[in-house]
Design an enzyme around this catalytic site. Structure first.
Site, short mmCIF file in Angstrom:
data_model
loop_
_atom_site.label_atom_id
_atom_site.label_comp_id
_atom_site.label_asym_id
_atom_site.label_seq_id
_atom_site.Cartn_x
_atom_site.Cartn_y
_atom_site.Cartn_z
CG HIS A 1 46.87 -26.97 -19.57
ND1 HIS A 1 46.39 -27.77 -20.57
CD2 HIS A 1 48.10 -26.53 -19.98
CE1 HIS A 1 47.29 -27.83 -21.56
NE2 HIS A 1 48.33 -27.09 -21.23
CG ASP B 1 52.16 -25.90 -20.88
OD1 ASP B 1 50.93 -26.07 -21.02
OD2 ASP B 1 53.01 -26.77 -21.15
CG HIS C 1 52.33 -30.35 -27.94
ND1 HIS C 1 52.28 -30.20 -26.57
CD2 HIS C 1 53.35 -31.22 -28.19
CE1 HIS C 1 53.23 -30.96 -26.02
NE2 HIS C 1 53.88 -31.59 -26.98
CG HIS D 1 54.63 -25.77 -24.75
ND1 HIS D 1 54.96 -26.53 -25.85
CD2 HIS D 1 53.37 -26.16 -24.41
CE1 HIS D 1 53.97 -27.34 -26.14
NE2 HIS D 1 52.99 -27.13 -25.28
CG HIS E 1 49.97 -22.73 -23.59
ND1 HIS E 1 50.31 -23.35 -24.77
CD2 HIS E 1 49.67 -23.75 -22.74
CE1 HIS E 1 50.21 -24.66 -24.64
NE2 HIS E 1 49.83 -24.93 -23.40
CE LYS F 1 48.56 -27.00 -28.01
NZ LYS F 1 48.62 -27.11 -26.58
O1 DOR Z 1 53.59 -30.68 -19.57
C1 DOR Z 1 52.54 -30.54 -20.13
N1 DOR Z 1 51.36 -30.59 -19.46
N2 DOR Z 1 52.55 -30.36 -21.44
C2 DOR Z 1 51.42 -30.36 -22.16
O2 DOR Z 1 51.51 -30.24 -23.35
C3 DOR Z 1 50.11 -30.58 -21.51
C4 DOR Z 1 50.14 -30.21 -20.09
C5 DOR Z 1 48.95 -30.74 -19.31
O3 DOR Z 1 47.82 -30.69 -19.82
O4 DOR Z 1 49.13 -31.19 -18.18
ZN ZN Z 2 49.89 -26.80 -22.49
#
Ligand code: DOR
Ligand code: ZN
Length: 344
Positions: free
Chosen positions: A15, A247, A136, A174, A13, A99
């Protein structure tokens, strides 16, 4: 023990964002990892296989030379996702999950699903082709306290969802509470969970006592210390349902140090070492490999990586900031010292 060798880990997981962000986020995500599950919350979101394919190409263009790291793509579910898109995703060979964001729950989630009851044909198709549903797990009703949103999601939605779709592979992403860990432990083998380094290393006191620390603000939000302890117990238990998902989510320093700071912690500068810190403190280094390298691929039905990594006992100082886009970000644990370091 001054050195350990383990199967190369994966991140289930993360980004990366897009465009200029990829220049730094992709090499960081490839550091020490074999594969990464790439979250689709771009603007606009990655809702179609064709968009995932284009995004994958942009990511691969930034992969460091000589690296075998693989981005595993994810579709962002909306109220308009069709079962045909799920069949196309399964056929693609590069989409490994879909997702679910409740609309409005977190960063770039405005196009998320408004009602799980509208997703019947999509979940049935996912069940049929063995596509993983990454959730989520928070409700967004304004009347529910932010610290209760995960537990209410489990009781209102998740229990019935896993009963209704017993063959659907579901990951509660998470996780942040004892209730979430207990739910996953007692559910069938089709239910797993990722755990982030921030939820293992910190609780809400770290974020709020003595002043507000925006770089620890993520969603779901850090909870009280009994929950942190329950997550550590789950991670170090060796239970095959729990695995690494950082995450890691880059946001500029300015976007976080703001009157309305955004949610997300960046941890790819030291991801494996941050987890090693938790396992070492708990006297459970022998359980690290299962959590970071074995349980995740087993859940996804993918092979283990065929190369290893080495972690050495070596103290090193995490940087206060790192270059990001045309400015900087503040990484998780900035300015602290870690005890383990990946041999590069
Ligand atoms: O803290 C987070 N940041 N939780 C999420 O679900 C998304 C992520 C983000 O994309 O920055
Ligand atoms: Zn995330």
């Amino acid at each position: 023990m001054d050195s350990i060798t383990i199967i190369r880990p994966d991140d289930w997981h993360l980004h990366l964002r897009d465009d200029q962000a990829l220049v730094t986020s992709v090499p960081a995500a490839a550091r020490g990892f074999g594969r990464g599950i790439i979250m689709p919350n771009l603007t606009p979101p990655v809702t179609k296989v064709a968009l995932a394919s284009d995004y994958r190409e942009r990511i691969l263009a930034q992969r460091p030379e000589g690296s075998d790291w693989q981005p595993l793509m994810v579709l962002y579910l909306t109220d308009n996702t069709s079962p045909d898109e799920i069949y196309a995703a399964a056929d693609s060979g590069f989409v490994h999950g879909c997702k679910y964001y409740p609309a409005g729950a977190t960063t770039n989630s405005d196009s998320g699903v408004t009602d799980l009851n509208n997703m019947h044909s999509v979940f049935t198709a996912m069940e049929e082709v063995g596509m993983v549903l990454q959730m989520h797990g928070e409700v967004t009703s304004p009347d529910i306290d932010i610290f209760d949103r995960e537990v209410v999601f489990i009781e209102r939605h998740l229990r019935s969802l896993v009963d209704q779709y017993p063959n659907l592979k579901v990951i509660l992403e998470h996780i942040t509470t004892e209730q979430a860990a207990d739910f996953v432990m007692s559910a069938s083998d089709n239910v797993g969970a990722t755990i982030t380094p921030q939820h293992l290393l910190y609780n809400r006191n770290h974020m709020l006592v003595g002043g507000i620390r925006p770089h620890l603000f993520c969603l779901p939000i850090l909870k009280r210390d009994i929950h942190q302890q329950a997550l550590i117990s789950a991670a170090i238990s060796g239970n095959h349902k729990f695995f690494l998902g950082t995450d890691s989510a880059p946001h500029t320093k300015g976007a976080k140090e703001s009157a309305c700071g955004c949610a997300g912690c960046f941890s790819h500068h030291a991801a494996i070492e941050l987890y090693a810190e938790v396992f070492d403190q708990a006297g459970a280094m022998d359980k690290l490999e299962a959590f970071v390298s074995i349980n995740g691929p087993d859940f996804y039905g993918l092979p283990h990586n065929t190369t290893n990594i080495v972690l050495n006992r070596q103290s090193w100082l995490l940087p206060e900031s790192l270059p990001f886009e045309d400015t900087v970000l503040v990484p998780l644990g900035a300015g602290t010292t870690l005890k383990w370091k990946l041999a590069e």
